[in-house]
Each structure stands twice: as structure tokens, then as C-alpha cells.
Design an enzyme around this catalytic site. Structure first.
Site, mmCIF file in Angstrom:
data_model
loop_
_atom_site.group_PDB
_atom_site.id
_atom_site.type_symbol
_atom_site.label_atom_id
_atom_site.label_comp_id
_atom_site.label_asym_id
_atom_site.label_seq_id
_atom_site.Cartn_x
_atom_site.Cartn_y
_atom_site.Cartn_z
ATOM 1 N N HIS A 148 -6.045 4.331 8.474
ATOM 2 C CA HIS A 148 -5.427 3.451 7.472
ATOM 3 C C HIS A 148 -4.642 2.336 8.154
ATOM 4 C CE1 HIS A 148 -3.026 1.938 4.144
ATOM 5 N NE2 HIS A 148 -1.998 2.036 4.965
ATOM 6 N N HIS A 153 -4.406 -2.473 8.068
ATOM 7 C CA HIS A 153 -3.325 -3.439 8.286
ATOM 8 C C HIS A 153 -3.554 -4.428 9.417
ATOM 9 C CE1 HIS A 153 -0.338 -1.831 5.476
ATOM 10 N NE2 HIS A 153 -0.720 -0.613 5.823
ATOM 11 N N GLU A 194 -0.059 -3.572 0.629
ATOM 12 C CA GLU A 194 -0.907 -2.395 0.411
ATOM 13 C C GLU A 194 -2.006 -2.610 -0.638
ATOM 14 O OE1 GLU A 194 -1.050 0.121 2.298
ATOM 15 O OE2 GLU A 194 0.895 0.215 3.306
ATOM 16 N N SER A 213 -8.748 0.215 3.070
ATOM 17 C CA SER A 213 -9.022 1.444 3.823
ATOM 18 C C SER A 213 -9.447 2.583 2.914
ATOM 19 C CB SER A 213 -7.791 1.857 4.645
ATOM 20 O OG SER A 213 -6.716 2.208 3.793
#
Ligand code: HBI
Ligand code: FE
Length: 297
Positions: A148, A153, A194, A213
């Protein structure tokens, strides 16, 4: 730390963490490895063949979904993660990232306290959890793991404007801690970093790491007629609750990373005060007069 943010709640109330036998890898959630700033060495030698294989399979599954769903900046940068068939070394990525945007990635043993998290972002250091989920958690994991954090990110940290937004967010976070406003600022992170969507000439696309993700949420967020997609508005967003245990009921859509960066430029003190006077809104609420973005074709 003021532990009101959703990720902490997810960890504290969610599925019991997997426990490993003595000497087994990787050392998940072992904070005794961490330095005072919560960073740790990436325990590279400890990854098992299964860990690398899980990374490879997750990467392949997400990569093939990106066209038409992920924003162009993300797609352009994803190869900066390096070879897709095994977990990359954080130092190799940092070397490339430093040259492009002056960011680095640093290892952490898992979720870290908000203030430590903000302090790292303010120094242009992105904390990446170093352990890999188990194969049983292939489709869903309650807390961030190395896949993730890296896949979701890191690609956008290669975009200069987004990279500046992340640093501004960290600086804002240090200030919010002093104003007891972390819950409001956490909503900004949630709905942008997010779960953010961006409007493009081809329709909405995802830029948020939680979407990018996730096996299922990418399609849901961008193409499903079910969730609400409304224009980014800082106060509106800070009033809005979010879901930590299902796909989001609503998303906020930015025009550009520049808009996001500019939204963090003003002093948030009066914004927090204004938001606190207004009623909170449920995830997925739609107010009269609010325009929705349609799903991408
Ligand atoms: N720690 N490792 C890690 N990763 C996060 O995303 C993270 C964190 N600590 C705090 C935190 N996020 C939140 O407070 C953000 O929602 C602001
Ligand atoms: Fe994340």
C-alpha cells in the site's frame, strides 16, 4: 498522541493482527526496531520468497487496472518503483526521488503517531511500512503494509506539485496538533491523499493511494454509479465523516494538484473555527445545489 484518526481506530478495533512465531519474518509491528523519530531500517534480508511473490502478484493485478482509472501522473511515475517482480529497496527509490522532487522514503514498523508522521512529511520524508501482508490478506488489509505505502503513495511523490502538497500537509499537521484539530486535518488526508479523485478531459480518475492500491475500489471509485463524487471544497470536506470499513460512499474531486496545494496555503485556524460551527455530514451526503461528477465511461 490524540488517537482519533480512523487508521488508528481501524488497527485498534479491526481484525486481530496476525502473529508470527519466534524468528519468523517479517517482524510486523515491532516498534523496538524504531529510532526516536519512528523510522527504522528496511529489513530487506528478512523478506521471504512469499513476501516478494505477494508483492509481484499485487503489483501485476493493480498495474493492469490503471489505464482509464488512474490519473496520468500516477501512470507515468509508477515505473519509478523499479522492477515489479520483487519488493524494491527503499534506498534505490529514494535515490531517484531525491533527484526529481527532493523527497526520500524512510522505513517505519507500521502506523506511527500523528505528530511523528507530520514531522517526517514536513521534512519531505515519506514513511513506508516495511513488512508485507500475508497471502491470506491479499485482497484486503486493515493497516498499511509495504505494498500500500509503496505502490499507492510513492509514484505521486515524483510529481513536483503533489510533492509540495504533501510537505504542506505535514507542516499543517504539526500546527493542527497544537490546535487540537487533527481530526479535521485527517479528513483532508483521507479524502485527498488516500481517496482523492481528479477531473480530467477524459473523465474522473483516481490519485488517492487507498484507491490505487485496492483491487476493487479502483473500479468502484471511478466507474460505479453508486458513490457520490462532488467538487473539492475544503470546508465541505472537513465536515464530512468517512468510512474505514467499506468502499467510500463519497469522493471529492479536484481540478488539479495545484488546486490542492493552494487549498493548503491559507492559515487553517479560522477554517477550523468555521467548520466547528457547522453540522457534521455523513459520508456520501449530498447537499442541495451540489453538483456531482458522473462515473467515467
Ligand atoms: N503512520 N505509517 C503511517 N502511515 C500513515 O499513513 C499514517 C501514520 N500515522 C498517522 C496517520 N497516518 C494519520 O494521522 C493521517 O491520517 C494523517
Ligand atoms: Fe495510505
Amino acid at each position: 498522541m490524540n488517537s482519533t484518526d480512523a487508521q488508528d481506530k481501524a488497527v485498534n478495533q479491526g481484525v486481530a493482527p496476525v502473529t508470527y512465531g519466534k524468528g519468523e519474518r517479517p517482524p510486523r509491528g515491532d516498534y523496538s526496531r524504531a529510532r526516536a523519530d519512528y523510522t527504522c531500517e528496511q529489513d530487506f534480508g528478512r523478506y521471504s520468497a512469499t513476501d516478494h511473490d505477494t508483492y509481484r502478484r499485487l503489483y501485476a493485478r493493480q498495474l493492469q487496472q490503471l489505464p482509464g482509472l488512474a490519473c496520468a501522473e500516477f501512470i507515468a511515475a509508477v515505473s519509478q518503483l523499479g522492477a515489479p517482480e520483487r519488493i524494491p529497496r527503499f534506498d534505490d527509490i529514494s535515490e531517484r526521488l531525491l533527484k526529481v522532487t527532493g523527497w526520500q522514503i524512510v522505513g517505519v514498523p507500521g502506523l506511527i503517531p500523528e505528530e511523528a508522521f507530520f514531522a517526517l512529511l514536513a521534512q519531505r520524508k515519506f514513511p513506508v511500512t516495511d513488512w508485507m501482508r500475508t497471502p491470506e490478506e491479499f485482497d484486503y488489509i486493515v493497516e498499511p503494509d509495504v505494498f500500500h505505502d509503496l505502490f499507492g503513495h510513492v509514484p505521486l511523490l515524483f510529481d513536483p506539485v503533489f510533492a509540495d502538497y504533501m510537505q504542506a500537509y505535514g507542516r499543517g499537521g504539526l500546527k493542527a496538533s497544537r490546535l487540537d484539530a487533527c481530526e479535521l486535518l485527517a479528513r483532508l488526508y483521507w479524502y485527498t491523499v488516500e481517496f482523492g479523485l481528479i477531473a480530467t478531459a477524459q473523465g474522473v480518475r483516481a490519485y488517492g493511494a487507498g484507491i490505487l492500491s485496492s483491487a476493487g475500489e479502483l473500479r468502484h471509485a471511478v466507474t460505479s454509479p453508486v458513490p457520490r463524487r462532488i467538487a473539492f471544497d475544503l470546508q465541505r470536506l472537513m465536515r464530512t465523516h468517512y468510512r474505514i470499513d467499506s468502499y467510500q460512499a463519497g469522493y471529492f474531486v479536484i481540478d488539479s494538484f495545484q488546486q490542492l496545494f493552494e487549498a493548503t496555503a491559507p492559515d487553517f485556524t479560522p477554517i477550523y473555527a468555521a467548520v466547528r460551527k457547522l453540522p457534521e455530514l455523513a459520508a456520501g451526503a449530498l447537499l442541495p445545489g451540489e453538483r456531482e461528477f458522473g462515473p467515467a465511461a
